[in-house]
Structures are given as C-alpha cells and as structure tokens.
Design an enzyme around this catalytic site. Structure first.
Site, PDB file in Angstrom:
ATOM      1  N   LYS A 236     -31.727  10.042 -29.500  1.00  0.00           N
ATOM      2  CA  LYS A 236     -32.308   8.697 -29.564  1.00  0.00           C
ATOM      3  C   LYS A 236     -31.289   7.633 -29.193  1.00  0.00           C
ATOM      4  CE  LYS A 236     -35.860   9.657 -32.993  1.00  0.00           C
ATOM      5  NZ  LYS A 236     -37.212   9.266 -32.649  1.00  0.00           N
TER       6      LYS A 236
ATOM      7  N   GLU B  52     -31.639   1.336 -37.292  1.00  0.00           N
ATOM      8  CA  GLU B  52     -32.378   0.341 -36.511  1.00  0.00           C
ATOM      9  C   GLU B  52     -32.879  -0.724 -37.466  1.00  0.00           C
ATOM     10  OE1 GLU B  52     -35.733   2.043 -34.445  1.00  0.00           O
ATOM     11  OE2 GLU B  52     -34.440   3.271 -33.196  1.00  0.00           O
TER      12      GLU B  52
ATOM     13  N   ARG C 211     -42.719  15.025 -22.391  1.00  0.00           N
ATOM     14  CA  ARG C 211     -43.671  16.146 -22.443  1.00  0.00           C
ATOM     15  C   ARG C 211     -45.079  15.598 -22.520  1.00  0.00           C
ATOM     16  NH1 ARG C 211     -45.239  15.431 -27.890  1.00  0.00           N
ATOM     17  NH2 ARG C 211     -43.550  14.596 -29.128  1.00  0.00           N
TER      18      ARG C 211
END
Ligand code: ADP
Ligand code: ADP
Ligand code: MG
Length: 503
Positions: free
Chosen positions: A121, A205, A297
């Site tokens: 990430k 975050e 995906r």
C-alpha cells in the site's frame, strides 16, 4: 509488434462462484475450461460445470488452491494455454504470475510487476502521488517504530487508521482516536499483519470523516489503451469489508465521476497497466477524493459494472491476454440504468455473523427480468469450513435506482435456502432502510444499524425485567394477603430463572 496467441483451453485457479462465473464466459467463447479441486471440493459446483477437473490437493488452501507448482503442472499436463486466477487466492501473487509466464503459459491478469507494485500500500501510495493522483494524507513508508508513528499522527491530527502495508480484506486495520489508542493498537495491528500477510509492516493514514468508498473499474490492453467503466459505490461495509455495492454511486455527480474516471485511467495508462483493475478511492462529504489502493484483479463486485455497461469483463480479460487490442473506446462506454449486488454468505446475522457451514437441504434461486444470481452452490451441497462461506452474489438491474432496489427486494423474497443460516434477512433490512433508499449513506451505515439493534436489545431486556418484576410483586402481594398460605421463596426464584431464559 502485435502477437495474438490462441487461447483454446484455460485452467481456473480458483473455486466457488467465481470459478463458475469464469467457466460460463469461457464456454460462450468456445474455450475449454479446466477446474481444480481440493478434497473438500470434490463435489463442488465448479467441478461439475467445468469441461475437465483435476485434483489439486488436501482441503486447506495452502495445500491446494495456493499450491503454485501443482497448479501450473496441471495446466501444462492438461494442455492449457492460460490460467485465470479469479479473485483472492493467487490473484494478487506476483510470484505466481511470473512462474506462469516462465512456463510459457498466459496469465489472464495484470503484469506481475503491476501486481507487486500495488501489493504494497505504501509503494502504491508513493507511485500514485508521483503520478499526480491525490492520495489519503498519511505516511508513504512503513513505520520504523511506535515513536515515529506518534510523531506522524500528531502531524496528521487524530483520528488515524493503522494499516497493514500488505493488507487486504480489512485485516490489520485499526481506528485510533488518540495517542493512547494508537499505542495500544500498535502491537495488535502488527501481529495481525504478520499472521495474515507474513509481514508486520504497518503505516498510518488520516481518517477521512463521513467517508464514501467509491472505486473506478479500469480495463487496459498491452498497447497502452486504457479506459474506465464508471464507478461502484461500496460504502455499505461491515468491519471494512463490502456487503452491498451499487452503480452508479448515488453520491457522485457527473462532473466528479468524470474527473475521477479520467484521473484513474490516466494513472493506469502511465503505469502501462493491462487487464481489469480497480482503483479504490475514499471520497469525503465535499466530494474530495483520495486514492486508497489498487486491486490488480477482477473484483468480487465486477458484475454490477457488467450489468450497466453490457460488457463481459472476463471476456475482455481473455481477449487482452491473447494479445488483442481493447474492443472498446472511452466514447463507446455508456452505462445504462442502475445495478446493485448483495453478497449472500452462509453466516448468521443474529449471531455476530458467525460462519454457518453445513448442508444445503433445499434451495430456490430467484430469477426473472433484471436478476442475475452468481451462485456457487446447489441443493444437497455441503458448504465446507475451509473457505470463504460465500453462497451467491445476487445482482439486480433496473432502469433507475428505485427499480433496481425493488427488484433486489423481490429477488431476496424469492430466495429460499434451508439448512444453513444466511445473510439474506440482513439485506432486506439494509435495502428497506430510509437512508439506503434515499442514497444518503456513507461507510458508517452498518455500524449505526448495529448500534441501533444493540440499543433495541437493551431496551427489550429492561422491558422484560420490568414486566417480570411487576408479576413477582403482584404475586408476592397476593401471597401476603393470603396468610393461610406459606410463602415459598422458590416460587420467586423459579420466576427469575424463567425470566433469565427469556433475556
Ligand atoms: P473486493 O474484490 O471487493 O476487494 P474482497 O477484498 O472482499 O473484495 O475480495 C477478495 C476476498 O475474497 C479474498 O480476500 C478472499 O477472502 C475472498 N475469496 C477468495 N476467493 C474466493 C472464492 N472463490 N469464493 C469466495 N470468496 C473468495
Ligand atoms: P483493504 O486492503 O483491507 O481493502 P482499504 O485500504 O481498501 O483496505 O480500506 C478498506 C476500507 O476501510 C475502505 O473501503 C474504507 O471504508 C475504510 N478506510 C480505509 N482507509 C480509510 C481512511 N483513510 N479514512 C476513512 N476510511 C478508510
Ligand atoms: Mg480495499
């Protein structure tokens, strides 16, 4: 140079509804499908539906659906040209992609380099920031220690989210409102990251208030053509996992929709992204949007995009993998109507969504105009304990949102599953809720719903106790008044025991 490689036979390295869904498209394309199965899956639907099926190993997925060497060997031995990984399992494993390509097989998915880049990430955040995509404020590298995290959190301002660098499925994620919570969740988050992803790296975050999860579907080919196929609103979540998805988002306007789509497609183009992919964004109440992560995906909720665009995403993936150019231009994408998906699980919504594996004694699947039921089970089938207990993805389409909602409710009312507990009643509650009906919900929707249920439970318990006390008092009074009778304390205790059983 454009090289087209014929794909005539494909191995599906997955199970359940997604394997069934891929088999269907392959059959329409005239491609032979090859299933793999573990011990627990000998009688599974995907095994019955595929043209060929081969045993891959014992039930635990580490010994079957994650056994890269064995899967590639089966593909080669059975004469497949390509492997489709579905979602979950090996779909975002760059090593698998590389091994498949090393064996001169085609990997029906994105470049292994894109997979590894987006797998972390913090790497993904750094990359997107450099490409000019707004990212959620926070750190761009895993934290060295708690001291560093505290310093960063102070700069960002609370609340913050602790996240696993290699995270997925909401695992390792912790919400911290202050320094004490940050300290107490630090080790917890690290150990969850380690056990789930084999790496304890975490970062933080800023927590975006009243957030919406809105994601953009991307398709890219091998020649730099990238388009976006609209968005999906995935803010109905439980424990950071999607429960209901819909498209278009009732929250976005056409301008923000276009800006987000263009930014996502442009970033994917610059990355040289190929195949289907999804860019996830957090959108605040003022429609500021921030990159969250990219899933390299096919997504669980991809069917709602297919319903409004009329485009089969798996077919596109196969065509792209064979070396064809993208069959669509951005101008040709004109989504029509609305679509909603309910993820139906074998879980008990009245018991904290505990898995409810077991035998499907009877099942009646809904159908009719505008309904798609991507189901992975059948009557008599036993849902194994080893895997995700997803039974079906129920998808509705309507000319407008109201029609899509009413159709979903109609289909849910037709859906009968006997033998295991399912989340069907939970969806009825969500879809009938005024906040859902009006489309004004954000990611706090289910938390609020469950809190209300808890409050209701508390009130119900107090009411039962109050009624019980009244009865006991009345009884004691009548006993006292009748002095010929001897009052037995056991009567009162018995009453209490009865009341307890009703709580
Ligand atoms: P999304 O595609 O929206 O990001 P998820 O993150 O929930 O949704 O989807 C991936 C998850 O699906 C995996 O983490 C895994 O637990 C689960 N999964 C993987 N394969 C299957 C399968 N064949 N059937 C049901 N669930 C699966
Ligand atoms: P995962 O890889 O587990 O899917 P994500 O980073 O995609 O993790 O986040 C999952 C969900 O957690 C989001 O859909 C959103 O509801 C919530 N979330 C994640 N980051 C934030 C944030 N910075 N602020 C608010 N909510 C967030
Ligand atoms: Mg996510």
């Amino acid at each position: 140079m454009r090289k087209i490689r014929a794909i005539e036979k494909v191995l599906i390295a997955n199970r359940g509804e997604i394997a069934v869904r891929i088999i269907r498209t392959l059959r329409e394309m005239g491609i032979i499908s090859v299933a793999i199965y573990s011990d627990a899956d000998r009688t599974a639907l995907h095994v019955r539906m595929a043209d060929e099926a081969y045993y891959v190993g014992p039930s635990p997925s580490s010994e079957s659906y994650l056994n890269m060497g064995k899967i590639i060997q089966i593909a080669k031995d059975s004469g497949c040209q390509a492997i489709h990984p579905g979602y979950g399992f090996l779909a975002e494993n760059s090593e698998f992609g590389r091994l498949v390509e090393k064996e001169s097989l085609i990997f029906i998915g994105s470049h292994p380099e894109s997979i590894s880049l987006m797998g972390s990430k913090t790497e993904a955040r750094k990359t997107m920031k450099d490409l000019g995509v707004p990212v959620v404020p926070g750190t761009l590298y895993p934290a060295k220690d708690i001291k560093e995290l505290i310093k960063e959190a102070e700069k960002l301002g609370y609340p913050v989210l602790l996240k696993a660098d290699l995270g997925g499925g909401g695992k390792g994620m912790r919400f911290a409102r202050n320094i004490d919570e940050l300290k107490s969740f630090y080790e917890l988050s690290r150990s969850e990251a380690l056990s789930s992803f084999g790496d304890p790296s975490i970062y933080i975050e800023k927590y975006i208030n009243e957030p919406h999860h809105i994601e953009i579907q991307i398709l890219g080919d091998n020649y730099g053509n990238v388009i976006y196929l609209g968005e999906r609103e995935c803010s109905i979540q439980r424990r950071y996992q999607k429960v209901v998805e819909e498209t278009p988002s009732p929250f976005l306007d056409s301008e923000s929709r276009k800006i987000m789509g263009e930014i996502a497609a442009e970033a994917a183009r610059k990355l040289g992204y190929r195949s289907a992919g999804t860019m996830e964004f957090i959108v605040d109440k003022d429609k500021n949007f921030y990159f969250l992560e990219m899933n390299t995906r096919l997504q669980v909720e991809h069917p709602i995009t297919e319903m409004v665009t009329g485009i089969d995403l798996v077919k596109c993936q196969v065509e792209i993998a064979s070396g064809k150019t993208l069959q669509y231009t951005q101008e040709s994408i004109n989504p029509k109507g609305c679509s909603i998906e309910s993820r139906i699980y074998a879980e008990d919504p009245d018991n904290d969504f505990a898995p409810s594996p077991g035998k499907i004694l009877a099942i009646q699947n809904p159908s009719g105009f505008g309904i798609r039921d991507d189901c992975g089970v059948y009557e008599g089938y036993e849902i194994p304990i080893f895997y995700d207990p997803l039974i079906s993805k129920l998808i509705s389409w309507g000319n407008d949102r109201r029609e899509a909602i009413n159709r979903m409710l109609r289909a849910l009312s037709e859906y009968y599953i006997i033998g295991v507990k399912t989340t069907i009643p939970f969806f009825e509650k969500i879809l009938k809720h005024p906040e859902f009906m009006s489309g004004s919900y954000n990611t706090h929707f289910i938390d609020k719903l469950e809190k209300k249920k808890e409050e209701f439970e508390e009130t119900r318990k107090i009411a039962v106790i109050a009624v019980g006390l009244r009865e006991i008092m009345d009884k004691s009074e009548s006993i006292r008044q009748d002095d010929r009778k001897i009052s037995s304390p056991w009567k009162t205790i018995g009453r209490w025991l009865y009341l307890q059983s009703r709580l």
